[in-house]
Design a protein around this motif. Structure first.
Motif, PDB file in Angstrom:
ATOM      1  N   MET A 106       0.822  -1.187   0.000  1.00  5.53           N
ATOM      2  CA  MET A 106       0.000   0.000   0.000  1.00  5.53           C
ATOM      3  C   MET A 106       0.871   1.259   0.000  1.00  5.53           C
ATOM      4  SD  MET A 106      -3.137   0.766   0.014  1.00  5.53           S
ATOM      5  CE  MET A 106      -4.275   2.012   0.393  1.00  5.53           C
ATOM      6  N   LYS A 107       1.947   1.184   0.785  1.00  2.15           N
ATOM      7  CA  LYS A 107       2.860   2.319   0.880  1.00  2.15           C
ATOM      8  C   LYS A 107       3.530   2.590  -0.473  1.00  2.15           C
ATOM      9  CE  LYS A 107       5.501   3.900   4.775  1.00  2.15           C
ATOM     10  NZ  LYS A 107       6.421   3.556   5.841  1.00  2.15           N
ATOM     11  N   ASP A 108       3.890   1.517  -1.181  1.00  2.00           N
ATOM     12  CA  ASP A 108       4.527   1.666  -2.497  1.00  2.00           C
ATOM     13  C   ASP A 108       3.578   2.315  -3.497  1.00  2.00           C
ATOM     14  OD1 ASP A 108       6.834   0.501  -1.553  1.00  2.00           O
ATOM     15  OD2 ASP A 108       6.278  -1.524  -2.227  1.00  2.00           O
ATOM     16  N   ILE A 109       2.312   1.957  -3.416  1.00  2.00           N
ATOM     17  CA  ILE A 109       1.316   2.558  -4.314  1.00  2.00           C
ATOM     18  C   ILE A 109       1.197   4.047  -4.029  1.00  2.00           C
ATOM     19  CG2 ILE A 109      -1.132   2.589  -4.923  1.00  2.00           C
ATOM     20  CD1 ILE A 109      -1.172  -0.425  -4.337  1.00  2.00           C
ATOM     21  N   TYR A 110       1.154   4.399  -2.740  1.00  2.00           N
ATOM     22  CA  TYR A 110       1.061   5.801  -2.363  1.00  2.00           C
ATOM     23  C   TYR A 110       2.265   6.599  -2.879  1.00  2.00           C
ATOM     24  CZ  TYR A 110       1.236  10.023   0.425  1.00  2.00           C
ATOM     25  OH  TYR A 110       1.329  11.321   0.806  1.00  2.00           O
ATOM     26  N   PHE A 111       3.478   6.064  -2.669  1.00  2.00           N
ATOM     27  CA  PHE A 111       4.671   6.779  -3.121  1.00  2.00           C
ATOM     28  C   PHE A 111       4.723   6.868  -4.637  1.00  2.00           C
ATOM     29  CE2 PHE A 111       6.566   5.430   1.091  1.00  2.00           C
ATOM     30  CZ  PHE A 111       6.403   6.680   1.653  1.00  2.00           C
ATOM     31  N   SER A 112       4.234   5.845  -5.315  1.00  2.00           N
ATOM     32  CA  SER A 112       4.175   5.877  -6.781  1.00  2.00           C
ATOM     33  C   SER A 112       3.196   6.955  -7.248  1.00  2.00           C
ATOM     34  CB  SER A 112       3.757   4.512  -7.308  1.00  2.00           C
ATOM     35  OG  SER A 112       3.575   4.566  -8.698  1.00  2.00           O
ATOM     36  N   LEU A 113       2.039   7.018  -6.616  1.00  2.00           N
ATOM     37  CA  LEU A 113       1.062   8.054  -6.962  1.00  2.00           C
ATOM     38  C   LEU A 113       1.606   9.445  -6.652  1.00  2.00           C
ATOM     39  CD1 LEU A 113      -2.279   6.447  -5.739  1.00  2.00           C
ATOM     40  CD2 LEU A 113      -1.612   6.945  -8.091  1.00  2.00           C
ATOM     41  N   GLU A 114       2.296   9.564  -5.525  1.00  2.00           N
ATOM     42  CA  GLU A 114       2.861  10.855  -5.143  1.00  2.00           C
ATOM     43  C   GLU A 114       3.905  11.316  -6.155  1.00  2.00           C
ATOM     44  OE1 GLU A 114       5.156  12.996  -1.389  1.00  2.00           O
ATOM     45  OE2 GLU A 114       4.721  10.863  -1.317  1.00  2.00           O
ATOM     46  N   LYS A 115       4.774  10.395  -6.586  1.00  2.00           N
ATOM     47  CA  LYS A 115       5.792  10.734  -7.584  1.00  2.00           C
ATOM     48  C   LYS A 115       5.151  11.162  -8.900  1.00  2.00           C
ATOM     49  CE  LYS A 115      10.172   8.662  -6.783  1.00  2.00           C
ATOM     50  NZ  LYS A 115      11.393   8.968  -7.201  1.00  2.00           N
ATOM     51  N   ASN A 116       4.134  10.423  -9.330  1.00  2.00           N
ATOM     52  CA  ASN A 116       3.438  10.764 -10.577  1.00  2.00           C
ATOM     53  C   ASN A 116       2.734  12.108 -10.467  1.00  2.00           C
ATOM     54  OD1 ASN A 116       4.259   8.434 -11.886  1.00  2.00           O
ATOM     55  ND2 ASN A 116       2.458   7.281 -11.224  1.00  2.00           N
ATOM     56  N   PHE A 117       2.102  12.364  -9.322  1.00  2.56           N
ATOM     57  CA  PHE A 117       1.434  13.641  -9.121  1.00  2.56           C
ATOM     58  C   PHE A 117       2.433  14.795  -9.128  1.00  2.56           C
ATOM     59  CE2 PHE A 117      -0.201  16.966  -6.242  1.00  2.56           C
ATOM     60  CZ  PHE A 117      -1.288  17.372  -7.000  1.00  2.56           C
ATOM     61  N   GLU A 118       3.571  14.613  -8.473  1.00  7.05           N
ATOM     62  CA  GLU A 118       4.575  15.670  -8.447  1.00  7.05           C
ATOM     63  C   GLU A 118       5.178  15.901  -9.828  1.00  7.05           C
ATOM     64  OE1 GLU A 118       7.361  15.474  -5.247  1.00  7.05           O
ATOM     65  OE2 GLU A 118       5.774  15.285  -3.757  1.00  7.05           O
ATOM     66  N   VAL A 121      21.289  17.842  -0.336  1.00  8.45           N
ATOM     67  CA  VAL A 121      20.245  18.859  -0.379  1.00  8.45           C
ATOM     68  C   VAL A 121      20.298  19.693  -1.651  1.00  8.45           C
ATOM     69  CG1 VAL A 121      19.976  18.999   2.114  1.00  8.45           C
ATOM     70  CG2 VAL A 121      21.587  20.500   0.984  1.00  8.45           C
ATOM     71  N   ILE A 122      21.289  19.468  -2.490  1.00  8.37           N
ATOM     72  CA  ILE A 122      21.334  20.150  -3.782  1.00  8.37           C
ATOM     73  C   ILE A 122      20.215  19.578  -4.646  1.00  8.37           C
ATOM     74  CG2 ILE A 122      22.685  20.455  -5.901  1.00  8.37           C
ATOM     75  CD1 ILE A 122      25.160  20.650  -4.244  1.00  8.37           C
ATOM     76  N   ASP A 123      19.548  20.427  -5.358  1.00 12.61           N
ATOM     77  CA  ASP A 123      18.429  20.056  -6.236  1.00 12.61           C
ATOM     78  C   ASP A 123      17.290  19.397  -5.463  1.00 12.61           C
ATOM     79  OD1 ASP A 123      19.656  21.072  -8.500  1.00 12.61           O
ATOM     80  OD2 ASP A 123      20.632  19.174  -8.977  1.00 12.61           O
ATOM     81  N   THR A 124      16.964  19.943  -4.310  1.00  5.12           N
ATOM     82  CA  THR A 124      15.852  19.387  -3.543  1.00  5.12           C
ATOM     83  C   THR A 124      14.516  19.624  -4.234  1.00  5.12           C
ATOM     84  OG1 THR A 124      15.801  21.410  -2.220  1.00  5.12           O
ATOM     85  CG2 THR A 124      16.928  19.501  -1.273  1.00  5.12           C
ATOM     86  N   HIS A 125      14.466  20.576  -5.154  1.00  7.78           N
ATOM     87  CA  HIS A 125      13.208  20.812  -5.858  1.00  7.78           C
ATOM     88  C   HIS A 125      12.832  19.642  -6.763  1.00  7.78           C
ATOM     89  CE1 HIS A 125      16.289  22.251  -8.652  1.00  7.78           C
ATOM     90  NE2 HIS A 125      15.426  22.055  -9.623  1.00  7.78           N
ATOM     91  N   HIS A 162       8.053  13.384   0.350  1.00  8.28           N
ATOM     92  CA  HIS A 162       8.494  12.389   1.342  1.00  8.28           C
ATOM     93  C   HIS A 162      10.020  12.445   1.508  1.00  8.28           C
ATOM     94  CE1 HIS A 162       8.532   8.739   3.703  1.00  8.28           C
ATOM     95  NE2 HIS A 162       9.444   8.227   2.898  1.00  8.28           N
ATOM     96  N   GLU A 163      10.763  12.550   0.408  1.00  5.41           N
ATOM     97  CA  GLU A 163      12.223  12.626   0.483  1.00  5.41           C
ATOM     98  C   GLU A 163      12.663  13.893   1.203  1.00  5.41           C
ATOM     99  OE1 GLU A 163      13.438  10.196  -3.593  1.00  5.41           O
ATOM    100  OE2 GLU A 163      12.959  12.332  -3.719  1.00  5.41           O
ATOM    101  N   ILE A 164      11.949  14.981   0.983  1.00  3.04           N
ATOM    102  CA  ILE A 164      12.288  16.242   1.654  1.00  3.04           C
ATOM    103  C   ILE A 164      12.023  16.127   3.156  1.00  3.04           C
ATOM    104  CG2 ILE A 164      11.620  18.676   1.868  1.00  3.04           C
ATOM    105  CD1 ILE A 164      11.127  18.619  -1.181  1.00  3.04           C
ATOM    106  N   ILE A 165      10.940  15.476   3.522  1.00  2.07           N
ATOM    107  CA  ILE A 165      10.637  15.277   4.947  1.00  2.07           C
ATOM    108  C   ILE A 165      11.717  14.435   5.602  1.00  2.07           C
ATOM    109  CG2 ILE A 165       9.027  14.155   6.535  1.00  2.07           C
ATOM    110  CD1 ILE A 165       6.771  15.079   4.624  1.00  2.07           C
ATOM    111  N   GLU A 166      12.173  13.388   4.922  1.00  2.00           N
ATOM    112  CA  GLU A 166      13.238  12.538   5.471  1.00  2.00           C
ATOM    113  C   GLU A 166      14.535  13.335   5.645  1.00  2.00           C
ATOM    114  OE1 GLU A 166      12.991   9.425   6.676  1.00  2.00           O
ATOM    115  OE2 GLU A 166      10.848   9.676   6.280  1.00  2.00           O
TER     116      GLU A 166
END
Length: 143
Positions: free
Chosen positions: A1-13, A98-102, A107-111
């Motif tokens: 479930m977590k992988d699906i969420y991160f996949s959707l988040e990446k696609n949305f971003e 932290v270079i190219d954090t944009h 999730h990666e930024i929060i980590e």
């Protein structure tokens, strides 16, 4: 479930990044300007209602402002990233992750931010410990 969420988040971003680039593009603004001008001309020729014409003018101007604001934000954001990346790369002990954090996901930024919070807590503990030792030394010297 977590992988699906991160996949959707990446696609949305990725979709958001694409939309940001498209809305901030000069060619998109020119196309939107042509569309609005065509719309205004049709409205003025076919409508005698002054209130509708004023509303259409305000709406069209607001619509075009979206593209102008996005273009200026894209430029400002790119300049800010460039300056921060220059500062990070010029400092030897800086964390280059932290270079190219944009380009990172939320999730990666929060980590990454958690790493800095943990570092700050350790630093605060060290500062507190040193302060206690200095206070003890000052107390011993006064006696």
């Amino acid at each position: 479930m977590k992988d699906i969420y991160f996949s959707l988040e990446k696609n949305f971003e990725a979709l958001v990044a694409l939309a940001t680039k498209v809305l901030g593009n000069s060619i998109t603004f020119i196309l939107a300007c042509c569309l609005v001008l065509f719309w205004w001309i049709n409205t003025l020729l076919n409508s005698t209602n002054l209130h509708q014409n004023i509303g259409d003018f305000i709406f069209g101007t607001t619509f075009l402002s979206l593209f102008i604001i996005q273009k200026s934000f894209n430029k400002y954001s790119a300049l800010l990233h460039l300056k921060v990346n220059e500062l990070i790369s010029s400092h030897e002990t800086a964390n280059n992750s932290v270079i190219d954090t944009h380009k990172k996901t939320e999730h990666e930024i929060i980590e990454l931010s958690k790493e800095y919070i943990e570092t700050d807590e350790v630093t605060e503990e060290i500062i507190e410990e040193l302060t206690n030792k200095m206070n003890e030394a000052n107390t011993d010297n006064q006696i």
